[in-house]
Structure formats: structure tokens, C-alpha cells
Design an enzyme around this catalytic site. Structure first.
Site, PDB file in Angstrom:
ATOM      1  N   GLU A  91       0.706  -4.281   0.174  1.00 45.92           N
ATOM      2  CA  GLU A  91      -0.516  -3.674   0.715  1.00 45.92           C
ATOM      3  C   GLU A  91      -0.580  -2.187   0.396  1.00 45.92           C
ATOM      4  O   GLU A  91       0.423  -1.551   0.067  1.00 45.92           O
ATOM      5  CB  GLU A  91      -0.597  -3.866   2.231  1.00 45.92           C
ATOM      6  N   GLU A 126       3.680  -1.588  -0.193  1.00 43.07           N
ATOM      7  CA  GLU A 126       3.182  -1.927  -1.538  1.00 43.07           C
ATOM      8  C   GLU A 126       3.675  -3.273  -2.054  1.00 43.07           C
ATOM      9  O   GLU A 126       3.237  -3.743  -3.082  1.00 43.07           O
ATOM     10  CB  GLU A 126       3.571  -0.855  -2.569  1.00 43.07           C
TER      11      GLU A 126
END
Length: 351
Positions: free
Chosen positions: A175, A318
Site C-alpha cells: 500500500e 509498500e
């Protein structure tokens, strides 16, 4: 809603018979029983997920879901919100942390705009699935509507399905969203039934009011919106995030298609919890990567019933932890595909 319901209906138990066969083979490999530790349990899980005694996960994809958060208006983070846009544009260029780690296994990075506050150029290499320009400020009302929450989950399902149809054997969740530890802590606080102070951490950096202010904002948002503990979509809509919903969709789609899915840290684990609340059978398809430094991460993992394999003091997000775990899964598969049993070794010697 139809796609979500269909996906949930397609989720079946893992193949317990194949898991037993995998255990039996692992126990007679040319090594002391149990000597490869967690590699053995990972191999058994992969066999159960895929239905294959000799599983292969050659094609890997990490789906990075990006969105902004209206609660940043409350000063819960020290980072400027435009970092979400900046980093979202950097994923396709291969310039972020997860991109660097993913190169080890040639994993594909798929970047999805679920709700970035700014428009992403169409030629930026980002998949545009924008539902809205960031969530609303949950300290002043619901983060999004129920329909938008469902839509966010279905975006994750759609993207994951596309990658699976393109040949992906293994998925990872990641994310990008400045401020997203705030809704993650809020979701966990409701699901766990605890005071937000127990699950709220510094994230990528708290605002000038410090951790106490961040906790206060979460408490205010929960009290104002009154999310229902027994309705996880209601929780997602009222105090959640668009990228969190999308990652939950990735988990559901992986399970529905008998694909393993590696989750990253705190925020990814919260997304996996949402998927688990919608269909508990997803748990057996989930492989946790690392133990995040966020205080809520351990509680979330315990609620999900998983134990992260890596303790690296990481908190980047991430999907970086998922990417780091991929080589370990490759090793588990290599053990199954390349190690001989004692009997096979003796036969080779006789030849």
C-alpha cells in the site's frame, strides 16, 4: 456487491489430503525430521493451497494499492499528503523500497490508484481505479459510503483476478497512503474491542500533537461514527481506507483462485483481517511476511492467527516485507522439488 459475493462463494478449504502427502514426503527427505523448520510448514501450506505435491511459484506479483486519507486534516502525520502521489508515480519507475527488494525474485509490481487525492497521468504506468479523491475526514463523519467500501474491495478483486489470469502464481499485498496507520489502528481498535492507545503507533511520523493527539483523533472518529463490530464493511466505510479495502479484495481473490498471498506489515494485516471477517477460510491462504514495528501489528497477527516469519525492525510498508519473504517461499518450493528422499538417494547410488 455481486463480485464480492461471488468471490466469497468461490473460496474453498485448502487441500488437506495434499498437505498430508507433503508432510509424509518431507518427513522422509534426506535430512533429520523437522530440521528445515518453518520451510517445512511453508511447503506443506503451499501444497495445500495449490493442490500440488511439488508446488511452483515462479510468477510473482505485488499489488500496491494507493489512496489518500481525509483524516490527515487533523494533523495526525508529519508527512505532507502529496508524498502519496509522489511515491505512487515512483512505483512504475522502479524507484521505491519494494521495487528494489522485489528485483531479487523478479516480482512484478502492480500499482493501483484506488483513491489518490490528485489525478494520475494516464501514461504513468499506474492502473487507474479511483473511487474518490481520498477518503473523507473520519473525525468529522464516515470515511466513505458503504457502497464505496464495497467498491474498494471489488477493485482489489478485479486487479488480483487480472494478474492471476495473466499467470501469477503468488500474490503480495502492498500500500501507499500517507496517514493510513490512523484508519488501520481505528479498524483494529473496533475489531479488537480495545482502547485505540493500545494499537496506535507512530507510523511514518506523527504530527505536532504527538501520539496522544493521534489516539484522540481515532477515539473521536469511533465515537462519532459508531462502527458496528459485527459488520466489517461498516467499519471499513466509517473509519477505514480505500487502499485497505482494496488489499482485502486481493486476499479474497487469491483465496478464491487457490493462490497463496503474502501480506506485508501492519496495514496489510488489517486488510487481511477484513478479508478474514468476510470469509474465515482465507486464513489458510495467507502467508505473513514480517513483524511490523507498529504496536498494533502483533495484536492484528494474533487475531488473524498467523505468525510473521521475519523480524527485521521494518515499517516501510509498500509490500516491502512481502517482497523480502518471496525468496523464502522459493526455498520451500525448492526443498520439495529438488531434495531427494533417503530411498531415492539410495537408488541413485545403486545406479
Amino acid at each position: 456487491m455481486q463480485l464480492l459475493q461471488q468471490t466469497i462463494q468461490n473460496i474453498q478449504p485448502v487441500d488437506n489430503n495434499m498437505m498430508e502427502k507433503a508432510r509424509e514426503r518431507i518427513d522422509i527427505l534426506s535430512k533429520p525430521p523437522g530440521s528445515l523448520g518453518k520451510l517445512e510448514s511453508l511447503a506443506v501450506q503451499l501444497s495445500g493451497i495449490t493442490g500440488q505435491l511439488f508446488p511452483k511459484i515462479d510468477r510473482k506479483a505485488i499489488i500496491v494499492c494507493a489512496a489518500d486519507h481525509g483524516v490527515c486534516d487533523e494533523g495526525v502525520t508529519s508527512n505532507p499528503q502529496n508524498v502519496t502521489l509522489f511515491q505512487t508515480l515512483n512505483f512504475p519507475k522502479g524507484l521505491t523500497g519494494v521495487c528494489a527488494v522485489a528485483k531479487i525474485t523478479n516480482a512484478k509490481i502492480v500499482t493501483v490508484d484506488v483513491g489518490v487525492k490528485e489525478d494520475i497521468p494516464l501514461d504513468a504506468g499506474v492502473m487507474i481505479k479511483k473511487i474518490k479523491y481520498g477518503t473523507d475526514n473520519m473525525a468529522k463523519g464516515p470515511a466513505m459510503s458503504r457502497e464505496q467500501a464495497i467498491q474498494s474491495i471489488e477493485v482489489g478483486i478485479e486487479v488480483a483476478m487480472r494478474e492471476i489470469r495473466s499467470g501469477a502464481d503468488l500474490l503480495g499485498t502492498g500500500e501507499m497512503g500517507i496517514g493510513n496507520t490512523t484508519p488501520s489502528a481505528a479498524i483494529l481498535s473496533v475489531l479488537h474491542g480495545c482502547n485505540p492507545c493500545e494499537v496506535t503507533g507512530f507510523g511514518a511520523g506523527v504530527g505536532t500533537g504527538g501520539l496522544a493527539h493521534k489516539v484522540e483523533v481515532i477515539q473521536k472518529a469511533i465515537a462519532l461514527n459508531n462502527p458496528k463490530r459485527d459488520d466489517v464493511i461498516d467499519i471499513l466505510a466509517k473509519v477505514g481506507g480505500l487502499e485497505i479495502g482494496a488489499m482485502a479484495g486481493v486476499v479474497l481473490a487469491a483465496a478464491a483462485n487457490r493462490k497463496p498471498v503474502v501480506i506485508d506489515g501492519f496495514i496489510s494485516t488489517i486488510a487481511a483481517l477484513i478479508a478474514y471477517e468476510l470469509e474465515p477460510q482465507v486464513k489458510d491462504y495467507i502467508i505473513p511476511s514480517h513483524a511490523s514495528e507498529e504496536p498494533g501489528a502483533k495484536i492484528a497477527a494474533e487475531m488473524l492467527g498467523v505468525e510473521p516469519m521475519l523480524h527485521m525492525n521494518m515499517r516501510l510498508g509498500e509490500g516491502s516485507g512481502a517482497a523480502l519473504a518471496f525468496p523464502i517461499l522459493d526455498a520451500a518450493c525448492s526443498m520439495m522439488n529438488n531434495m531427494a528422499t533417503l530411498e531415492e538417494s539410495m537408488m541413485m547410488l545403486e545406479k
